[in-house]
Design an enzyme around this catalytic site. Sequence first.
Site, short mmCIF file in Angstrom:
data_model
loop_
_atom_site.label_atom_id
_atom_site.label_comp_id
_atom_site.label_asym_id
_atom_site.label_seq_id
_atom_site.Cartn_x
_atom_site.Cartn_y
_atom_site.Cartn_z
N ASP A 1 0.89 -1.23 -0.08
CA ASP A 1 -0.01 0.02 0.15
C ASP A 1 0.85 1.37 0.15
O ASP A 1 2.16 1.31 0.27
CB ASP A 1 -0.93 0.10 1.20
CG ASP A 1 -0.37 -0.50 2.47
OD1 ASP A 1 0.86 -0.50 2.59
OD2 ASP A 1 -1.16 -1.10 3.22
N ASN B 1 -7.71 -3.43 14.15
CA ASN B 1 -8.99 -3.70 13.78
C ASN B 1 -9.14 -4.96 12.73
O ASN B 1 -10.23 -5.12 11.96
CB ASN B 1 -9.61 -2.52 12.95
CG ASN B 1 -8.98 -2.03 11.65
OD1 ASN B 1 -7.77 -2.85 11.16
ND2 ASN B 1 -9.44 -0.93 10.95
N HIS C 1 -7.26 -5.39 9.92
CA HIS C 1 -6.99 -5.18 8.41
C HIS C 1 -5.76 -5.89 7.97
O HIS C 1 -4.83 -6.04 9.07
CB HIS C 1 -7.01 -3.49 8.20
CG HIS C 1 -6.03 -2.67 8.44
ND1 HIS C 1 -5.86 -1.49 8.67
CD2 HIS C 1 -4.58 -3.09 8.88
CE1 HIS C 1 -4.68 -1.03 9.26
NE2 HIS C 1 -3.85 -2.05 9.41
N GLU D 1 -9.70 -2.40 4.91
CA GLU D 1 -10.49 -2.15 6.30
C GLU D 1 -11.63 -2.99 6.44
O GLU D 1 -12.01 -3.75 5.60
CB GLU D 1 -10.97 -0.80 6.53
CG GLU D 1 -9.60 0.56 6.24
CD GLU D 1 -8.85 0.42 7.45
OE1 GLU D 1 -8.83 -0.60 8.31
OE2 GLU D 1 -8.04 1.38 7.64
P1 PGA Z 1 1.79 -2.25 12.77
O1 PGA Z 1 0.79 -2.11 11.51
O2 PGA Z 1 3.09 -3.31 12.01
O3 PGA Z 1 2.61 -0.88 12.96
O4 PGA Z 1 1.10 -2.69 13.96
C1 PGA Z 1 0.16 -3.34 11.09
C2 PGA Z 1 -0.71 -2.83 10.09
O5 PGA Z 1 -1.44 -1.95 10.31
O6 PGA Z 1 -1.07 -3.78 9.42
#
Ligand code: PGA
Length: 243
Positions: free
Chosen positions: A67, A136, A138, A143
Amino acid sequence: MKIIRTKNYDEMSKKAADIVLKKIKTSSFLSLGLATGSTPLGLYKHLIQDYLKSYTSYEYVTTFNLDEYVGLKPHHPDSYHSFMKKHLFHHLDIPTDQTHIPDGIAEDLKSECKRYEKVIQDAGGIDLQILGIGTNGHIGFNEPDTSFHSSTHVVSLADSTRKDNARFFKNPEEVPTHAITVGLKTIFNSKEILLLVSGKNKAPILKQLVEGNINESLPASILKKHNHVTIIADEDALSLLQP
Ligand code: PGA
């Protein structure tokens, strides 16, 4: 989903690096899906250490990041282009034209999504996809309630995601509201997937993923339908699951 349990973040990162390096060494060509965020940083550190020590070459590796934020120029310090250069690409012998990240400042974002999806398909899809998971649920920036049939698309970031990611920005107000993400179908079509999960803050979502149903309200649950997914999780992340 196979689960590999590790003591801590560093052991999780080392295990992931061992799997990635084995794949690089045994493939004549590798299409590697990469993630950003805090979770894969230890993995990238181990890959760089290996490169300095053992010179594992990335000449025949092509990478696809999941992304990029909409509106951030590649040179913006908080873009995922900058993140990947700083934390991985600069330190390896990977040719720049073999590293792919969506263009968050494309004039026509829809065309950019189509283009990015096609580049992945033209490479034969992803051989090994590295994933983190959001609090959450994702994966990438897909999302909750994203279609399991989605390909690369533009998303509106959830408030919880913008809050979670504010720590990377000098000014939390600057966290973009939109991003381009590889879709759930594209991720699912990867031949092999490694999901890295670390920390107590990820324990509730990991429990939900492992014990709950497959449902679009939990994007990562699509992984339960895949037959080659390995979760590498540390004790903190696994703390709400039965040993
Ligand atoms: P993080 O994010 O590795 O910074 O916890 C993970 C994600 O949002 O996929």
